[in-house]
Design an enzyme around this catalytic site. Structure first.
Site, PDB file in Angstrom:
ATOM      1  N   LYS B  28       0.832  -1.195   0.000  1.00 38.04           N
ATOM      2  CA  LYS B  28       0.000   0.000   0.000  1.00 38.04           C
ATOM      3  C   LYS B  28       0.875   1.257   0.000  1.00 38.04           C
ATOM      4  CE  LYS B  28      -3.476  -0.203   2.927  1.00 38.04           C
ATOM      5  NZ  LYS B  28      -4.744  -0.401   2.203  1.00 38.04           N
ATOM      6  N   ARG B  98      -3.199   2.852   8.562  1.00 40.63           N
ATOM      7  CA  ARG B  98      -3.430   1.541   7.952  1.00 40.63           C
ATOM      8  C   ARG B  98      -2.134   0.731   7.986  1.00 40.63           C
ATOM      9  NH1 ARG B  98      -6.233   5.051   4.214  1.00 40.63           N
ATOM     10  NH2 ARG B  98      -8.369   4.330   3.831  1.00 40.63           N
ATOM     11  N   MET B 109      -4.046  -5.791  11.155  1.00 39.03           N
ATOM     12  CA  MET B 109      -4.877  -4.615  11.387  1.00 39.03           C
ATOM     13  C   MET B 109      -5.185  -3.930  10.071  1.00 39.03           C
ATOM     14  SD  MET B 109      -4.181  -1.259  13.627  1.00 39.03           S
ATOM     15  CE  MET B 109      -4.232  -0.081  12.284  1.00 39.03           C
ATOM     16  N   HIS B 476     -13.148 -44.860  -7.664  1.00 36.25           N
ATOM     17  CA  HIS B 476     -13.510 -45.275  -9.015  1.00 36.25           C
ATOM     18  C   HIS B 476     -14.308 -44.185  -9.716  1.00 36.25           C
ATOM     19  CE1 HIS B 476     -16.290 -47.368 -11.829  1.00 36.25           C
ATOM     20  NE2 HIS B 476     -15.143 -47.902 -12.215  1.00 36.25           N
ATOM     21  N   SER B 797       7.737 -42.925 -17.970  1.00 36.96           N
ATOM     22  CA  SER B 797       6.644 -42.006 -17.698  1.00 36.96           C
ATOM     23  C   SER B 797       6.363 -42.081 -16.206  1.00 36.96           C
ATOM     24  CB  SER B 797       5.412 -42.413 -18.503  1.00 36.96           C
ATOM     25  OG  SER B 797       4.332 -41.569 -18.164  1.00 36.96           O
ATOM     26  N   CYS B 865       2.767 -38.745 -16.206  1.00 39.14           N
ATOM     27  CA  CYS B 865       1.368 -38.942 -16.567  1.00 39.14           C
ATOM     28  C   CYS B 865       0.472 -39.004 -15.345  1.00 39.14           C
ATOM     29  CB  CYS B 865       1.187 -40.186 -17.426  1.00 39.14           C
ATOM     30  SG  CYS B 865       1.627 -41.703 -16.565  1.00 39.14           S
TER      31      CYS B 865
END
Lengths: 907, 907
Positions: B28, B98, B109, B476, B797, B865
């Site tokens: 900010k 802030r 805060m 499943h 793989s 995979c």
């Protein structure tokens, strides 16, 4: 250009080879050379080296340059030494041809005797021996042996000729015996044997398409080639593949002058051990059979005499033999197994080899300890070192379980998985309660169950052994039995159990309750009736040997023990600590199980805590008992590990009960309503806890992170017990082990909880005890991240059972019977990785974990508590990767002490 | 000695900080400085740096040397800039305070407004504004906010004061409203508000024990400290722990002059996006509310106007705002989300930040593609690169599934596991057959099942989505649904299904067959009735963006597809190959399942072969279809993987049936004998195949080694199909993948069998095709011994689903609900390792395997995979360790293309 030497002569007191040349001459050839050089009466001969065989293979059956000439020259030398010539019609030389590889290999060609015989030379043999019957018998045997061994080949080979197999020739002999109306070979006279010879030659021609080779030189060349070829037959190849023996080693060929033990009453043949291979006693031991060839001893047609009797009948020969035997034993520094032949009053030594492979464990240990003390194995420490190295773990193992008496010959009725070693005899019972009551009545019983559950455990202690129909080497029955040292045959699916009828069947055999059976947990065999057994024993010699082993080893030997009685046994066997005390077995005891179930089924934390409060005193007292026994030594206690549903009834049984009850209750108007409700509640609880893959489910440290009350109770019981025994004066070293850690945070969080409890207990008890907190490494991820895990651990203990399962992705329960054994048979795996630690995979993780763990925690204590902790090859690996100790079941502690010494000495 | 600078001023067109100083000034503060420097009308103020906060923590609440003086000096500067003084009874300065950390953090805060008010300064405010009501409302709000935010603390903290919480003060306001008989805040006049102020101060004194701090300097110091303290409150700490944010960063404090949007009709407040955050259209978008403070917009008490209307009402201000917005967007090169206030006709910009987090995926993609083409993000490639980098995978994901319309607010009735993404609406059906028939009748249906089995699969295709009561993200149902791209909510155990009654209940809610529900597989929510959804779409901008991404990425993107239709979808989405074609789903199709069961239950090899022969044409045609779609691209086909019992009926159901049938058959004199026998046979078969831990049992390559016929049939089907399509002119690249390899010998043996079949088929077909043989790496041991495995593999793989299960020793089905989510909640694991690849453990194995595999086989093709292949963080890892490609489900292909580009660009 000087040619390579391929052929080595031995004879006339001198040999070109020696015992060191095993690689070139094979075991047999090297020993023949060595004995010749020692001046022993060895029939002369020559050995063709393994290199010649290797060349023969690399060049598709061609001999290397010079081999023919070298064979020629050595044959001439042999003929000269014997004063005979191969094929000489007047004075023919007969030889034996034998293979002999550097390592003993089944499936290779063994022996052709009497080579050199043909229709001419037999006449000279008859003339010389004046024994026509002997001569034709020799000729008959030669044709048969030569056809079978040299020319018949093996099924699957291109040169396979089933017509030349031994039994075809034996059928011809049988025909002749039938014609003559006699039954024994010895009843057939010379004429009959001559007829057999003729028939054999005719049969050969028919089956082979050519005359039986009459030229002794051709016979010799064919036999030599046959030895070469046998190196590569399918059986030999398969054997090498399994044993990891190199294919390019090759075999040697031994050609040796024949001597005959069947040339009358002043001839004979025998075998002799330099010491008694059954007891180890230092006396010449063996058998002698007059007027016989080796074959006759083997066939058992005639009864051989004990060698001690030879002493009385032929004292001079006996003394000569004894002298040679002593010479050989002193020379080889090892028990020797000697073959000898007496030909017309003259003693020949045909072979010597180590007698250890066929001796009992007890004998081997006694012999080697004696030899070390006699100074035979070297001076002082060197002798003890040699004795330790020569005794194998299997020898020790034999002594530590009752064994089926090896002299008894009997067929098992069934075979299962050898789940816990040792033999046990008893009357069959089918329920644990029957086991208890029958045992109380003084009976030995064998508990037979389809499979076992925690509910059955109270039946294990009173039983001699356990037999189950279902489950493998890590089934519940197997684990509990091994822990208790009870023999167990598991997963014996050949038996079919009828629990209601209280009987089991194997094919047609019915075994009723009360019938006696014998089980052999070492082999998995099941026998009908009582088979004699030999009891286990820690002999004086074994004690001595192991104390020597302790001096050499570097690796500690601890034990896995759940009960004070096991701890006591292990300590007596030399255990230096407890590496794994499982707490769940304590939960399974009969009086505690209902409380444990209450704890599990509790619907609130308060209810659970109340049940745990009742369990606490039991656990505390368990630990007090163990700490007392292990005074001065470390005790690693593992927090609860199995999934909680293992403490509840089996799902399938409940489901069946509930289904039946529902129908009955409905049909009978609700009379079973209460029972049904109760069972339905339990079913619901069990169903809520069921898991697809319980091995990988809610267990181990995961339990404690979800229900911290359980491990807080356990920590409290351990530390309280430690404080209490310390007040008694016990030197207590508790170590708390957190199971199934996969991530360092699991250990850290659990450790915080334990430390908080420990602090509180020590304040209450007003005393402090030192304790350690560590973890099992049994999940690959823990091993892979060992550096992080070690930051929170005082010790690692490799749980290689589970680590093998997860590293291989194999559930042992499911795999062992279904495919793992097939893998080993097919050579996909060389060994069952649950028995011998897989060094390439699991071992790599262990190594990484040790190295990375010590990187962040140099004080880390590292051990192993899987079953591999009692396996010699795995123990060697543990030594190599620098573990501090191995932990194994009490009865394997002596084996581990020996194996640890071997590992250090072989470095 | 020069002091460290802790305080940075901004105002009067110049700021000491800038956007680059995010670490020091927080997000900010850095933006306020940047905007000031850009000349935007930002109310002046100063930012205390994060270093001051860090010092405050390291020194237990003490300010660093010089901080007090620097604050003093900057406050003076601020007072000078505003021409006001804090606490000045004539012309008081009011400020907001802030917090602002370098990274956005909930729990810290937020804001105190109107600081500086007290009984004196309010008088000046009234005088200046001539608005007594406004002034007392500001004072009331200040007391409430200050008490709540600065002084009330958090539960569990030592300074927790529940009496100072906001709602306590709101109760006082409510009392006043009640007394006056009004309901709206705006109906209370100045006098009433003054009374609320008085009551608030009294209440404060009672609850705090002291007067409300009247001294504005004390107010400011207390508020500043409260910001510092809020860095360390329990929520902020927990958040940092989970997100792995360092504890020593600290937060900045922003003190800024107040401007008021509630000072009459020429005042107001609003928010504006530089482009439309819903559609991405390039128009200023937002809301404006006249005579209001930010709080009023949030509370929604009054309706704000669209910002386009502002253009007509106050064109000058609108143009000014638009100018600032364009300035900011151009400056930040990003969609901006701007807060502004108009005080008496003067525009102030209070905050700007990226608008991307709150924009829709569709909008973000359009905006960034537009910006790149407008040249806003840089020239040519640089602009495209920035656009690719700024679009997040989640933005793409949003577009690829139907989504619940985010503008609709509705409460779900239940929540399950988010098993397959997307929303689906339909009438409830309870059987797959009903799904088929209702769908044929033109109805959209949702299939609701307790759990699913292969028998249910034919009901998936006609259904819009699937809801199950049991099972997790790998159940499943979940796997099949994901594979099919069907939304699925699994394991929704809040619902209770009555299959016989064809209804399910959630608490009191009863949902009958035919009732419409909506499921959201992205979140796991289940709704009653039809909830509006947004359809998925590959927009033009997404296509363009992904084509840019393709230019940057190095990693290939393949897909997991079992059917031609899936392959087609994936190829349209840009898949460059099939990385995983599972063959078992092909077995589960309705017409084939009986043949598969026949094959499994065969008692002889011949019977099995006969069934396989009947399956062959089906399999071959499956492959033909896929090869045609993937013309020119590689297709990796995995041989059968699941344990065979998955193709048989469920054990429990069979057991229940048999138990019932036995009783019925007995009671009715054998009328069910045939049916019973048949069921008993099946039960026996199922029992024979049951496994304790099926995940680790007889499956994968183990099946093929025990029953070679199965994989021989599959190899035959694959190679035959390849030969046939090649003849059609298809450019076919089959790759055969062997699953579950743990030892190189498993692969070698299987490879031999496949090669033999392939050779035979190609001879029969008189054509050759190139094919590869490789393996899944999904078992730790395969990864550990990758050098050996790679010798027999053309490709690896990584099956990271199973590899995660075995490396962690966790069964996903069992763990996800029972403890894995608890682990993530407790911070033991930072992420669910089944969603995001665990780099420390599983990743280590992957890395080892890639490195060692390529050592012995430099041509090795390596991909992944597992589900991680579609997860951006995991894709980044795959790029880093040098994989060739990732393979994911069709609908994740676009995401993977983007993530792969990110991985390369972020290197």
């Amino acid at each position: 250009m000087s040619q390579q030497k391929y052929v080595y002569f031995f004879g006339e007191g001198k040999a070109e080879g020696s015992a060191e040349m095993r690689a070139e001459l094979g075991g047999k050839g090297a020993n023949l050379a060595e004995m010749t050089n020692l001046g022993l009466p060895v029939p002369p001969g020559y050995t063709i080296s393994t290199q010649a065989c290797a060349y023969y293979y690399q060049h598709n059956g061609i001999y290397p340059d010079g081999l023919d000439e070298q064979i020629e020259a050595n044959l001439a030398k042999l003929e000269k030494a014997m004063g005979k010539k191969l094929g000489d019609p007047e004075n023919p030389l007969l030889v034996s041809v034998r293979s002999g590889a550097p390592v003993s290999m089944p499936g290779m060609m063994d022996t052709v005797l009497n080579l050199g015989l043909n229709d001419e030379t037999i006449k000279a043999l008859i003339k010389q021996t004046k024994d026509e019957r002997f001569a034709y018998d020799a000729y008959r045997r030669f044709i048969m042996m030569f056809s079978d061994v040299v020319l018949s080949g093996e099924e699957g080979e291109p040169n396979y000729r089933p017509g030349l197999k031994r039994h075809k020739f034996e059928e011809l002999f049988d025909e002749v015996k039938e014609e003559r109306g006699v039954r024994q070979d010895t009843e057939v006279d010379a004429k009959g044997l001559k007829e057999v010879v003729e028939k054999s030659k005719e049969h050969f021609k028919e089956a082979y398409g050519k005359e039986f080779p009459a030229d002794p030189k051709e016979q010799l060349r064919l036999a030599t080639n046959a030895v070469f070829e046998s190196w590569n037959n399918p059986r030999a190849n398969a054997f090498r593949k399994i044993k990891g023996i190199r294919d390019d080693l090759g075999t040697a060929v031994n050609v040796q002058a024949m001597v005959f033990g069947n040339m009358g009453e002043d001839s004979g043949t025998g075998v002799a051990f330099t010491r008694d291979p059954m007891t180890g006693e230092n006396v010449l031991y063996g058998n002698y059979l007059g007027n016989a060839q080796g074959e006759d001893v083997v066939s058992g047609a005639r009864q051989a005499m004990p060698i001690s009797e030879m002493r009385e009948i032929m004292p001079t020969l006996y003394e000569e033999l004894k002298g040679h035997a002593e010479r050989l034993e002193t020379h080889y520094k090892d028990l020797q197994d000697i073959e000898f032949t007496v030909e017309k009053g003259k003693l020949f030594i045909l072979q010597t080899r180590s007698g250890v492979p066929t001796a009992t464990g007890r004998a081997v240990i006694k012999i080697l300890v004696d030899m070390a003390e006699e100074g035979l194995l070297g001076e002082g420490e060197e002798g003890r070192k040699q004795a330790v190295l020569k005794v194998q773990p299997d020898h020790v193992d034999q002594l530590l379980h009752p064994q089926i008496d090896p002299t008894v010959e009997v067929e098992p009725i069934a075979k299962g998985v050898n789940a816990a070693p040792g033999a046990a005899v008893g009357a069959v019972v089918f329920t644990p309660d029957d086991a208890v009551s029958e045992a109380q009545a003084g009976k030995d019983v064998i508990l037979v169950r389809p499979e076992t559950t925690p509910d059955d455990v109270h039946g294990f202690a009173p039983a001699q052994g356990v037999l189950t129909q279902i489950g493998g080497a890590t089934s519940h029955a197997a684990l509990v039995a091994r822990g208790m040292g009870k023999p167990c045959v598991a997963g014996c699916d050949q038996i079919s159990i009828d629990l209601d009828g209280k009987r089991f069947t194997v094919g047609d055999i019915v075994v009723n309750e009360g019938d006696t059976i014998t089980i052999d947990g070492t082999t998995g065999d099941v026998y009908l009736g009582e088979i004699p057994t030999i009891p286990p024993e820690m002999t004086d010699e074994l004690r001595k040997l192991l104390s020597w082993a302790d001096d050499f080893r570097w690796l500690g030997v601890w034990t896995n023990a759940d009960y004070p009685r096991d701890a006591k046994v292990a300590r007596d066997f030399g255990a230096e600590g407890i590496g794994l005390c499982r707490t769940e077995h304590m939960f399974m005891e009969r009086e505690r199980l209902p409380i444990v179930q209450e704890m599990i089924l509790a619907s609130t934390v308060e209810e659970r805590q109340a049940a745990l409060d009742r369990l606490l005193p039991f656990q505390r007292d368990d630990f007090i008992g163990i700490f007392r026994v292990m005074d001065g030594l470390p005790v690693i206690i593992r927090l609860i590990d199995p999934p909680l549903h293992e403490f509840l009834p089996v799902h399938e049984e409940l489901l069946e009960d509930v289904t039946k009850l529902r129908i009955a209750n409905h049909q009978l108007g609700g009379v079973f309503a209460d029972e049904l409700e109760q069972k339905e509640e339990m079913l619901e609880a069990v169903e809520g806890m069921r898991e697809m893959n319980p091995m990988l489910g809610l267990r181990g440290c995961r339990l404690g992170l979800i229900m911290p009350e359980i491990i807080e109770m356990q920590a409290r019981a351990i530390i309280t017990a430690a404080c209490m025994v310390k007040k008694e004066g016990v030197d207590v070293h508790p170590e708390i082990m957190v199971p199934l850690v996969g991530h360092a945070n699991e250990l850290k969080t659990t450790k915080d909880k334990i430390e908080a409890v420990a602090k509180q207990v020590m304040e209450e008890q007003k005393i402090t005890v030192d304790y350690k907190i560590g973890t099992m490494i049994e999940i690959p991820r823990a091993a892979l991240t060992a550096d992080e895990v070690a930051e929170a651990a005082d010790f690692f203990s490799f749980g290689t059972n589970d680590l093998t399962q997860t590293t291989f992705g194999i559930s042992r329960d499911d795999a062992e019977a279904k495919f793992l054994m097939r893998y080993v048979e097919q050579g996909i795996l060389t060994e069952n990785p649950f028995q011998t630690l897989d060094r390439d995979g699991v071992g790599k993780l262990v190594e990484m974990a040790v190295e990375n763990g010590r990187k962040t925690n140099s004080q880390l204590e590292v051990g192993i508590c899987g079953e591999h902790g009692g396996d010699p090859s795995s123990i060697e690996f543990c030594h190599q990767v620098g573990l501090n100790y191995v932990s194994c079941s009490p009865f394997r502690v002596p084996i581990a002490r020996l194996a640890a010494a071997h590992a250090k000495l072989k470095e």
